[in-house]
Design a protein around this motif. Sequence first.
Motif, PDB file in Angstrom:
ATOM      1  N   LYS A  21      22.137  28.560  18.107  1.00 39.00           N
ATOM      2  CA  LYS A  21      22.434  27.618  19.231  1.00 39.00           C
ATOM      3  C   LYS A  21      23.847  26.697  19.385  1.00 39.00           C
ATOM      4  N   GLN A  22      23.778  26.122  17.857  1.00 38.13           N
ATOM      5  CA  GLN A  22      25.172  25.540  17.501  1.00 38.13           C
ATOM      6  C   GLN A  22      26.351  26.277  17.731  1.00 38.13           C
ATOM      7  N   LEU A  23      26.344  27.582  17.014  1.00 33.25           N
ATOM      8  CA  LEU A  23      27.466  28.365  17.194  1.00 33.25           C
ATOM      9  C   LEU A  23      27.933  28.762  18.602  1.00 33.25           C
ATOM     10  N   ALA A  24      26.650  29.319  19.276  1.00 39.20           N
ATOM     11  CA  ALA A  24      26.710  29.515  20.654  1.00 39.20           C
ATOM     12  C   ALA A  24      27.495  28.590  21.412  1.00 39.20           C
ATOM     13  N   GLY A  25      27.128  27.342  21.293  1.00 45.16           N
ATOM     14  CA  GLY A  25      27.670  26.056  21.917  1.00 45.16           C
ATOM     15  C   GLY A  25      29.197  25.772  21.618  1.00 45.16           C
ATOM     16  N   ALA A  26      29.531  26.275  20.634  1.00 48.69           N
ATOM     17  CA  ALA A  26      30.841  25.873  19.954  1.00 48.69           C
ATOM     18  C   ALA A  26      31.935  27.074  20.139  1.00 48.69           C
ATOM     19  N   THR A  27      31.810  27.784  21.137  1.00 50.05           N
ATOM     20  CA  THR A  27      32.914  28.889  21.311  1.00 50.05           C
ATOM     21  C   THR A  27      33.964  28.520  21.999  1.00 50.05           C
ATOM     22  N   LEU A  28      34.979  29.090  21.271  1.00 54.26           N
ATOM     23  CA  LEU A  28      36.532  28.936  21.929  1.00 54.26           C
ATOM     24  C   LEU A  28      37.005  30.092  22.325  1.00 54.26           C
ATOM     25  N   ARG A  29      37.959  30.155  23.302  1.00 55.96           N
ATOM     26  CA  ARG A  29      38.790  31.387  23.678  1.00 55.96           C
ATOM     27  C   ARG A  29      40.070  31.259  24.154  1.00 55.96           C
ATOM     28  N   LEU A  30      41.111  31.727  23.311  1.00 59.45           N
ATOM     29  CA  LEU A  30      42.251  31.477  23.684  1.00 59.45           C
ATOM     30  C   LEU A  30      43.022  32.925  23.971  1.00 59.45           C
ATOM     31  N   THR A  31      43.542  33.024  25.301  1.00 56.89           N
ATOM     32  CA  THR A  31      43.852  34.297  25.586  1.00 56.89           C
ATOM     33  C   THR A  31      45.432  34.253  26.250  1.00 56.89           C
ATOM     34  N   LEU A  32      46.036  35.035  25.463  1.00 55.61           N
ATOM     35  CA  LEU A  32      47.648  35.045  25.447  1.00 55.61           C
ATOM     36  C   LEU A  32      48.282  35.770  26.471  1.00 55.61           C
ATOM     37  N   GLY A  33      49.396  35.471  26.842  1.00 56.62           N
ATOM     38  CA  GLY A  33      50.226  36.219  28.087  1.00 56.62           C
ATOM     39  C   GLY A  33      51.781  36.485  27.506  1.00 56.62           C
ATOM     40  N   MET A  34      52.129  37.229  28.470  1.00 51.01           N
ATOM     41  CA  MET A  34      53.803  37.342  28.032  1.00 51.01           C
ATOM     42  C   MET A  34      54.559  36.164  27.735  1.00 51.01           C
ATOM     43  N   ASP A  35      54.262  35.256  28.599  1.00 46.93           N
ATOM     44  CA  ASP A  35      55.021  33.844  28.453  1.00 46.93           C
ATOM     45  C   ASP A  35      54.675  33.119  27.320  1.00 46.93           C
ATOM     46  N   ASN A  36      53.811  33.652  26.368  1.00 44.45           N
ATOM     47  CA  ASN A  36      53.647  32.897  25.140  1.00 44.45           C
ATOM     48  C   ASN A  36      54.494  33.377  24.164  1.00 44.45           C
ATOM     49  N   THR A  37      54.937  32.609  23.205  1.00 44.67           N
ATOM     50  CA  THR A  37      55.698  33.008  21.985  1.00 44.67           C
ATOM     51  C   THR A  37      55.183  32.673  20.700  1.00 44.67           C
ATOM     52  N   GLU A  38      55.923  32.881  19.699  1.00 41.51           N
ATOM     53  CA  GLU A  38      55.263  32.708  18.366  1.00 41.51           C
ATOM     54  C   GLU A  38      55.223  31.466  18.090  1.00 41.51           C
ATOM     55  N   GLU A  39      56.347  30.803  18.475  1.00 44.27           N
ATOM     56  CA  GLU A  39      56.347  29.285  18.283  1.00 44.27           C
ATOM     57  C   GLU A  39      55.229  28.435  18.922  1.00 44.27           C
ATOM     58  N   ASP A  40      54.888  28.971  19.965  1.00 41.80           N
ATOM     59  CA  ASP A  40      53.557  28.504  20.862  1.00 41.80           C
ATOM     60  C   ASP A  40      52.553  28.790  20.080  1.00 41.80           C
ATOM     61  N   ALA A  41      52.346  30.003  19.385  1.00 41.77           N
ATOM     62  CA  ALA A  41      51.085  30.328  18.794  1.00 41.77           C
ATOM     63  C   ALA A  41      50.912  29.407  17.529  1.00 41.77           C
ATOM     64  N   ASP A  42      52.056  29.318  16.781  1.00 37.85           N
ATOM     65  CA  ASP A  42      51.900  28.643  15.570  1.00 37.85           C
ATOM     66  C   ASP A  42      51.512  26.898  15.769  1.00 37.85           C
ATOM     67  N   TYR A  43      52.154  26.514  16.905  1.00 35.55           N
ATOM     68  CA  TYR A  43      52.086  25.178  17.371  1.00 35.55           C
ATOM     69  C   TYR A  43      50.576  24.861  17.763  1.00 35.55           C
ATOM     70  N   ALA A  44      50.124  26.182  18.627  1.00 34.65           N
ATOM     71  CA  ALA A  44      48.537  25.814  18.987  1.00 34.65           C
ATOM     72  C   ALA A  44      47.782  25.558  17.800  1.00 34.65           C
ATOM     73  N   VAL A  45      47.747  26.538  16.920  1.00 34.86           N
ATOM     74  CA  VAL A  45      47.203  26.820  15.805  1.00 34.86           C
ATOM     75  C   VAL A  45      47.108  25.406  14.774  1.00 34.86           C
ATOM     76  N   GLU A  46      48.275  24.904  14.861  1.00 35.97           N
ATOM     77  CA  GLU A  46      48.375  23.414  14.056  1.00 35.97           C
ATOM     78  C   GLU A  46      47.450  22.426  14.909  1.00 35.97           C
ATOM     79  N   MET A  47      47.570  22.647  16.036  1.00 32.17           N
ATOM     80  CA  MET A  47      46.829  21.614  17.098  1.00 32.17           C
ATOM     81  C   MET A  47      45.306  21.800  17.016  1.00 32.17           C
TER      82      MET A  47
END
Length: 397
Positions: free
Chosen positions: A343-369
């Motif tokens: 239940k804990q893990l099933a409640g703590a699920t996250l989804r990041l779905t990328l598109g052609m407008d996302n850059t490597e810079e976006d990806a790295d910044y999002a991971v840091e955040m």
Amino acid sequence: MRRIYMDHAATTAVSDGALQEMLPYFSTDYGNPSAVYSYGQTGKNAVEKCRERVAKCIGAFKTEIYFTSCGTESDNWAIRGAARLRRAKGKHIISTEIEHNAVRRTLQQLEEDGYEVTYLKPDHLGQITPEQLEEAIRPDTILVTIMMANNVVGTVLDIKKLAAVARKHRVLFHTDAVQAVGHIPVNAHDLGVDFLSISGHKFNGPKGSGVLFCRIPTRLPAYMTGGGQEKEGRSGTENVPGIVGLTHALEENTAAMQENMAYLNGLADRMTKRILEIPGVLETGDPVNRLPGFCSFTVEGIQHSVLVVNEMNARDICISSGSACSASSQEANHVLLALGYDKQLAGATLRLTLGMDNTEEDADYAVEMLKTSIEKIRGEQVSRAPRLEGRVADIKS
Ligand code: PLP
């Protein structure tokens, strides 16, 4: 820092090309396609041309394409229609535990009306085997409905093999391909399905546009009755701009698919690798058979994923929570529970779905955040009693 949008599985921006092709049908060529005068015929011709264009993109005949208002409507029409069409043969339907609510809730209503539904349990990655399906089929089975790609964990299922089992037993087969079409190759005839649902806004088409593929010679009972549009199947004045926009976006995505897939897979791999370096983060779904640009995780020791989504939102990064949650209630995600998470893990699920407008810079910044957000929440949880704030919707899309 500009807003970073990483929720493309929820919806996408309408592409410029699609918008441009749509515009005249709002203002100059707005005639009703059912009208006899030539002004209406412009819209009618556009719709019929779109039917042909969509058919070409998904390996179908033009007469097998029906325009609807969304993926939800296509799912409803296929399932309710097939249940009605075959009710003299039986009332047993087979589906899975990981379907979208458009399918789940439709099946629940059919159960209230006396239909019986067998829900197949997926493995830990979200896969269903042909053997499982074979075992579940009974003489009174009339329909199988299994999604092509899961909207929570991104797993792509082997629909061709599953549909072959249904066909062998002369059972109708529907697939909810809302997350797949426009992103991975989909050929309806090659898959061997009877019905296939599509939604325009998932691949840079407009909201309020959808398609139901219905294999010849099957004819579903009318979903909406009225003026007899869509070959008497789905009455209602055609949404000409929506149909045109969906078609244009599908053609664009089909033409660029290999290139888009390579880019999105590369970007998702880069992000996934870095996200997995955060202590206590686990990847969910099938790491191999997976939608392009789809990163899904669950986080140990986090009371609820909505906390992370809110933290990311405060930093102008849009990602998705996997669970329904409000200040007063917590609900684990049904897909993660079906995949065997607690239940804990099933409640703590996250989804990041990328598109052609996302850059490597976006990806790295999002991971840091993401790392900062998770650390902050863990710290807060330790220092004070857990409290959920705000209200974030379930992954409904
Ligand atoms: N099926 C799946 C797998 C989805 O992800 C969605 C998205 O919301 C739907 C159906 C419903 O599509 P729509 O938003 O077009 O109604």
